[in-house]
Scaffold this motif. Structure first.
Motif, short mmCIF file in Angstrom:
data_model
loop_
_atom_site.label_atom_id
_atom_site.label_comp_id
_atom_site.label_asym_id
_atom_site.label_seq_id
_atom_site.Cartn_x
_atom_site.Cartn_y
_atom_site.Cartn_z
N GLU A 28 133.09 36.12 -37.92
CA GLU A 28 133.48 37.45 -37.45
C GLU A 28 134.16 37.38 -36.08
OE1 GLU A 28 131.13 41.02 -38.06
OE2 GLU A 28 129.58 39.77 -38.96
N LYS A 29 133.63 36.51 -35.23
CA LYS A 29 134.22 36.32 -33.89
C LYS A 29 135.67 35.84 -34.01
CE LYS A 29 133.86 33.22 -29.91
NZ LYS A 29 133.17 32.03 -29.37
N HIS B 144 128.97 34.98 -41.45
CA HIS B 144 128.45 34.34 -40.24
C HIS B 144 129.06 35.00 -39.00
CE1 HIS B 144 127.49 31.15 -37.30
NE2 HIS B 144 126.57 30.77 -38.17
N ALA B 145 128.28 35.10 -37.94
CA ALA B 145 128.74 35.74 -36.70
C ALA B 145 129.95 35.04 -36.11
CB ALA B 145 127.60 35.78 -35.68
N TYR B 146 130.00 33.70 -36.26
CA TYR B 146 131.13 32.96 -35.70
C TYR B 146 132.42 33.29 -36.44
CZ TYR B 146 134.07 29.08 -34.17
OH TYR B 146 135.11 28.33 -33.67
#
Length: 533
Positions: free
Chosen positions: A252-253, A248-250
Motif C-alpha cells: 500500500e505504501k 500488505h502495508a508495504y
C-alpha cells in the motif's frame, strides 16, 4: 515444470567482521512466455536475487547459505563455470540498469553485439555483423548501418538502452532479466522501450523478469508481481488483484507513493527574482583543418521567463531539449546572449569576479548527488565548503553548528556529518546536496532532475522537503525535470521545451488539463498512461 523456480533463496555478504543478510528465504517462479515483476525500493534485495540466478554476485564475498534456483530443471547454485557459460547470454540474458557503464566505451556497437553472437554460435564475422544489423533494426535504432560503427558515448540514453536490448536478444534467450530498464529515461522513451520489450517478447516467446521500483510500469506490462522489502517477499499475486486489493502495508505504501499535492498559491505581489529575455545559447559547429564555424547547435534559442519569490517554474522536455543548458546559462555557468536580471540587477555582462559575490544567492542542486559530492570529503566538509568560500561563520565551531542545524533542517541526523557520501542512500545523498545549497541562504535555486532515479517513496519525501524549504525561506525555484508527475506536484508555472525552444507555456494546472501541442500531449500521455498496450 516452471521455466525458473527459485526456492527459499538466501544471500549473505561478508564484509570485514560482520555479515549482511541481503535476501532471506525468497521464493518465486516464472512460466514460459510470462512477465513477472520483482518490485521494491533500493536495498530490498530484488537485484541481488536476480543476479543470483546467473551467479553474477561477487563470490566468495557473497554466499548462499541455503536455497535452490532451478532453470529448466537445471540447478544454478553451485553449477560449474562451463555450464554457466552455456546459459549466460544464450538461454538467460540480462539488461542492466545503466547501459553507459554496461557497454564497453572502447569498442564499437558492432563489435559488442557481434561478440555475444560469436561466443554462442558458430558463425563467421560477416554473419555476426549481419545478425547485429538485423538486431538493431528489430530494436528500432535509427540509422542502424551508421550506428554499427558508433561508440556508446555517441548515442543517447534511449539509444544505448536499445543496444543493450539488442545484445540481450542476440541469441534468442528463454528468459530475459530486465533490471530497471527505463530508470532515468525520458517518459516518452520509457514508453517506447516498454512497448519494444513487449513486442520482442511476443516475437521470441521468451519469459521476462522485470526488476523495478516504478509501479506504473508494472501495472501495464506484468502478469504477476512479487513485492520485496528488507530481503523478504511480503506479497505476491496477479497484477490486477495486487493493485486493486493490496494485502500488505508495504505494498500500500508503494502504491500511494506517487508525488502528490500542488504548488502553493502564488502571491501576485511577489517580487521577481530572475528575469530572462530572449536568451540564446548557440554552440558552434567546427569543421576542417582550420576549424571554421560551419553552423550552430541552437541549444537554447530565444527563451524568455520570469521567476518570482516563493514561486516554482517547471521546465520539462526530453533529453537534448535544452533544459539543463537553460539553467546553467541563467546561473552564468556557461556563456549566453540575452538579458539576465537577478534581483533587478543585470548580470549577463558581469565578469566572473563580479558574479562571484552573487553565487551565494544563486545555487544549483544537480541530478546525480553521488557524482556531485566529493567522495574524499566528509559530509561536514561538503556542506561547510560554501561557508568558507563566502566567509560565513567566523569559527570552526560556529560553522559546525550551522552544518548541524542545516542537516536537521533537511531531516538528516547531524551525528552523521563526519561520514562520507558512499555511506548514505541515494535519498540521503540528495538531502546532503540540498543542504549544501540551502546553507548559503539562497534566493534562487536551480533544481536539475533532483528526483530522477530515486525510489517513488523517496521522491515524495524530497518533494515535500523542497516544498517546505520554499515556504519557510520564500525561495524561487527553476525545477528541471522529465518526470511530469513530480513537476505537477511542485511547479506553479510550466514551460515545455523541444529542440531549444519553448513549444508551450502556462500555469501548470492549465497545461495538464488542456495541453495545446501534440508534443505536450505525448509527454503527458507517456507520464500518466504509459501507453504500451
Amino acid at each position: 515444470m516452471s521455466l525458473l523456480q527459485v526456492e527459499n533463496l538466501s544471500v549473505q555478504f561478508h564484509i570485514e567482521n560482520h555479515t549482511v543478510e541481503a535476501v532471506r528465504g525468497v521464493s518465486f517462479h516464472i512460466e514460459k512466455g510470462e512477465t513477472v515483476a520483482l518490485v521494491g525500493e533500493s536495498g530490498s534485495g530484488k537485484s541481488v536475487s536476480a543476479l543470483s540466478i546467473l551467479q553474477l554476485l561477487p563470490y566468495p564475498r557473497a554466499s548462499h547459505p541455503h536455497g535452490s534456483i532451478l532453470f529448466d530443471g537445471q540447478e544454478m547454485l553451485g553449477a560449474s563455470e562451463d555450464d554457466l557459460r552455456k546459459i549466460r547470454g544464450a538461454r538467460i540474458s540480462m539488461i542492466f540498469q545503466e547501459p553507459m557503464t554496461s557497454l564497453n566505451p572502447l569498442h564499437t556497437i558492432e563489435k559488442q553485439i557481434a561478440e555475444v553472437v560469436m561466443l554462442h554460435q558458430r558463425v563467421s564475422r560477416e554473419e555476426a555483423r549481419a545478425r547485429a544489423l538485423d538486431l538493431l533494426h528489430k530494436v528500432h535504432l535509427p540509422d542502424p548501418e551508421t550506428r554499427l560503427k558508433s561508440y556508446p558515448h555517441q548515442l543517447s540514453g534511449g539509444q544505448r538502452q536499445r543496444v543493450m536490448i539488442a545484445m540481450a536478444l542476440a541469441n534468442e534467450p528463454d528468459l530475459l532479466i530486465a533490471d530497471e530498464p527505463t530508470t532515468a529515461l525520458d517518459v516518452t522513451i520509457q514508453a517506447e522501450i516498454l512497448k519494444l520489450l513487449q513486442d520482442l517478447q511476443a516475437e521470441f516467446q521468451m519469459a521476462v523478469l522485470l526488476i523495478t521500483h516504478d509501479l506504473t510500469i508494472v501495472r501495464h506490462v506484468s502478469d504477476r508481481v512479487y513485492v520485496m522489502t528488507e530481503g523478504l517477499v511480503v506479497e505476491e499475486g496477479d497484477t490486477e488483484t495486487l493493485f486493486s486489493d493490496p494485502q500488505h502495508a508495504y505494498t500500500e505504501k508503494l502504491l500511494n507513493a506517487e508525488p502528490k499535492g500542488q504548488a502553493p498559491a502564488l502571491d501576485e505581489g511577489a517580487a521577481p527574482v530572475v528575469t530572462v529575455d530572449n536568451l540564446k545559447v548557440w554552440f558552434p559547429i567546427l569543421r576542417g583543418f582550420l576549424r571554421k564555424t560551419v553552423g550552430h547547435v541552437k541549444a537554447v534559442d530565444g527563451i524568455s521567463l520570469n521567476v518570482r519569490e516563493g514561486y516554482t517554474l517547471g521546465v520539462v522536455g526530453e533529453s537534448g531539449s535544452g533544459k539543463t543548458t537553460l539553467g546553467m546559462a541563467i546561473l552564468r555557468l556557461i556563456g549566453s546572449n540575452g538579458p539576465i536580471h537577478f534581483n533587478g540587477q543585470a548580470i549577463h555582462d558581469l565578469k566572473s569576479n563580479e558574479v562571484r559575490p552573487l553565487r551565494r544567492e544563486m545555487q544549483i542542486v544537480f541530478q546525480d548527488p553521488f557524482g556531485s559530492l566529493s567522495p574524499r570529503l566528509s559530509v561536514f566538509h561538503i556542506i561547510e565548503e560554501g561557508l568558507l568560500v563566502h566567509q560565513m561563520g567566523e569559527t570552526y565551531h560556529e560553522r559546525r553548528q550551522m552544518v548541524a542545524d542545516m542537516m536537521a533542517e533537511v531531516d538528516l541526523d547531524p551525528a552523521m556529518m563526519d561520514r562520507f557520501p558512499h555511506e548514505f542512500s541515494g535519498g540521503q545523498r540528495q538531502r546532503i546536496a540540498i543542504a549544501r545549497a540551502m546553507i548559503l541562504q539562497p534566493k534562487f535555486v536551480v533544481l536539475d532532475e533532483p528526483t530522477s532515479a530515486l525510489d517513488m517513496t523517496v521522491q515524495s519525501q524530497i518533494i515535500d522537503l523542497l516544498r517546505r524549504l520554499q515556504r519557510d525561506y520564500k525561495l524561487a525555484y527553476l525545477f528541471i525535470s522529465h518526470d511530469l508527475r513530480v513537476v505537477r506536484a511542485l511547479a506553479n508555472e510550466l514551460i515545455v521545451m523541444k529542440d531549444g525552444v519553448v513549444v508551450e507555456q502556462g500555469m501548470t494546472q492549465n497545461v495538464f488539463e488542456n495541453p495545446q501541442t501534440d508534443y505536450t500531449k505525448a509527454l503527458i500521455a507517456a507520464a500518466f498512461d504509459v501507453a504500451v498496450k
